[in-house]
Scaffold this motif. Structure first.
Motif, mmCIF file in Angstrom:
data_model
loop_
_atom_site.group_PDB
_atom_site.id
_atom_site.type_symbol
_atom_site.label_atom_id
_atom_site.label_comp_id
_atom_site.label_asym_id
_atom_site.label_seq_id
_atom_site.Cartn_x
_atom_site.Cartn_y
_atom_site.Cartn_z
ATOM 1 N N ALA A 148 -2.443 2.180 -11.274
ATOM 2 C CA ALA A 148 -3.487 1.948 -10.268
ATOM 3 C C ALA A 148 -4.480 3.101 -10.242
ATOM 4 O O ALA A 148 -5.693 2.902 -10.113
ATOM 5 C CB ALA A 148 -2.849 1.755 -8.898
ATOM 6 N N GLU A 201 -4.655 -5.480 -5.712
ATOM 7 C CA GLU A 201 -4.815 -4.027 -5.835
ATOM 8 C C GLU A 201 -3.750 -3.285 -5.011
ATOM 9 O O GLU A 201 -3.161 -2.303 -5.478
ATOM 10 C CB GLU A 201 -6.215 -3.630 -5.370
ATOM 11 N N LYS A 202 -3.488 -3.763 -3.799
ATOM 12 C CA LYS A 202 -2.483 -3.134 -2.939
ATOM 13 C C LYS A 202 -1.093 -3.232 -3.562
ATOM 14 O O LYS A 202 -0.331 -2.254 -3.590
ATOM 15 C CB LYS A 202 -2.493 -3.795 -1.567
ATOM 16 N N GLN A 203 -0.759 -4.421 -4.094
ATOM 17 C CA GLN A 203 0.562 -4.612 -4.704
ATOM 18 C C GLN A 203 0.704 -3.751 -5.955
ATOM 19 O O GLN A 203 1.759 -3.173 -6.215
ATOM 20 C CB GLN A 203 0.777 -6.085 -5.040
ATOM 21 N N SER A 224 -0.851 -0.883 -6.566
ATOM 22 C CA SER A 224 -0.699 0.528 -6.184
ATOM 23 C C SER A 224 0.712 0.830 -5.664
ATOM 24 O O SER A 224 1.196 1.952 -5.807
ATOM 25 C CB SER A 224 -1.746 0.933 -5.170
ATOM 26 N N GLU A 225 1.387 -0.177 -5.081
ATOM 27 C CA GLU A 225 2.767 0.028 -4.638
ATOM 28 C C GLU A 225 3.746 -0.001 -5.804
ATOM 29 O O GLU A 225 4.681 0.795 -5.856
ATOM 30 C CB GLU A 225 3.170 -1.041 -3.612
ATOM 31 N N ASP A 226 3.535 -0.916 -6.759
ATOM 32 C CA ASP A 226 4.468 -1.083 -7.863
ATOM 33 C C ASP A 226 4.271 -0.023 -8.948
ATOM 34 O O ASP A 226 5.250 0.497 -9.493
ATOM 35 C CB ASP A 226 4.332 -2.470 -8.488
ATOM 36 N N GLN A 266 -5.394 -7.821 -2.236
ATOM 37 C CA GLN A 266 -3.927 -7.944 -2.213
ATOM 38 C C GLN A 266 -3.326 -7.536 -3.557
ATOM 39 O O GLN A 266 -2.308 -6.845 -3.609
ATOM 40 C CB GLN A 266 -3.513 -9.378 -1.881
ATOM 41 N N PRO A 274 1.915 3.184 -9.250
ATOM 42 C CA PRO A 274 0.831 4.049 -8.756
ATOM 43 C C PRO A 274 0.064 4.754 -9.867
ATOM 44 O O PRO A 274 -1.142 4.998 -9.731
ATOM 45 C CB PRO A 274 1.555 5.047 -7.857
#
Length: 112
Positions: free
Chosen positions: A26, A15-17, A19-21, A13, A23
């Motif tokens: 990330a 890592e996903k957040q 990559s969204e905030d 979670q 990139p």
């Protein structure tokens, strides 16, 4: 040290957040490592090293023991071992003719 399933979900979670905030950040962080940071770089290479070290130590120890036994002088052995005589096995030496025998005096003959 492996992670529990709950910890893995939390990290996924995060890592996903990330990559969204951010990139760019990330992408840079993904370039650093593998999925399991505790995994060795080359698992085949690391598994044989302890066995080689143990084998070398055992070979050196065995070699030193062989050298110790070969180079240590043994105890001197007697040249002519003499049998131990006991009082039960002793046999008197025969007396040559003409020699006097040391022993109790013989009784005198009665005059008569």
């Amino acid at each position: 040290m492996s992670l529990r399933e709950h910890e893995r979900r939390i990290l996924a979670q995060i890592e996903k957040q990330l990559s969204e905030d951010a990139p760019e950040l990330a992408g840079r962080l993904e370039a650093f490592g593998t999925e399991d940071p505790d995994a060795p770089a080359d698992p085949g290479l690391r598994s044989w090293k302890p066995w080689v070290a143990c084998g070398l130590i055992a070979a050196i120890t065995a070699g030193l023991l062989v050298l110790l036994f070969v180079l240590t002088p043994s105890a001197p052995q007697p040249e002519n071992p003499r049998p131990v005589e006991t009082s039960q096995n002793t046999v008197p030496d025969p007396v040559p003719e003409g020699d006097a025998v040391d022993g109790p005096p013989e009784p005198a003959e009665p005059v008569g």
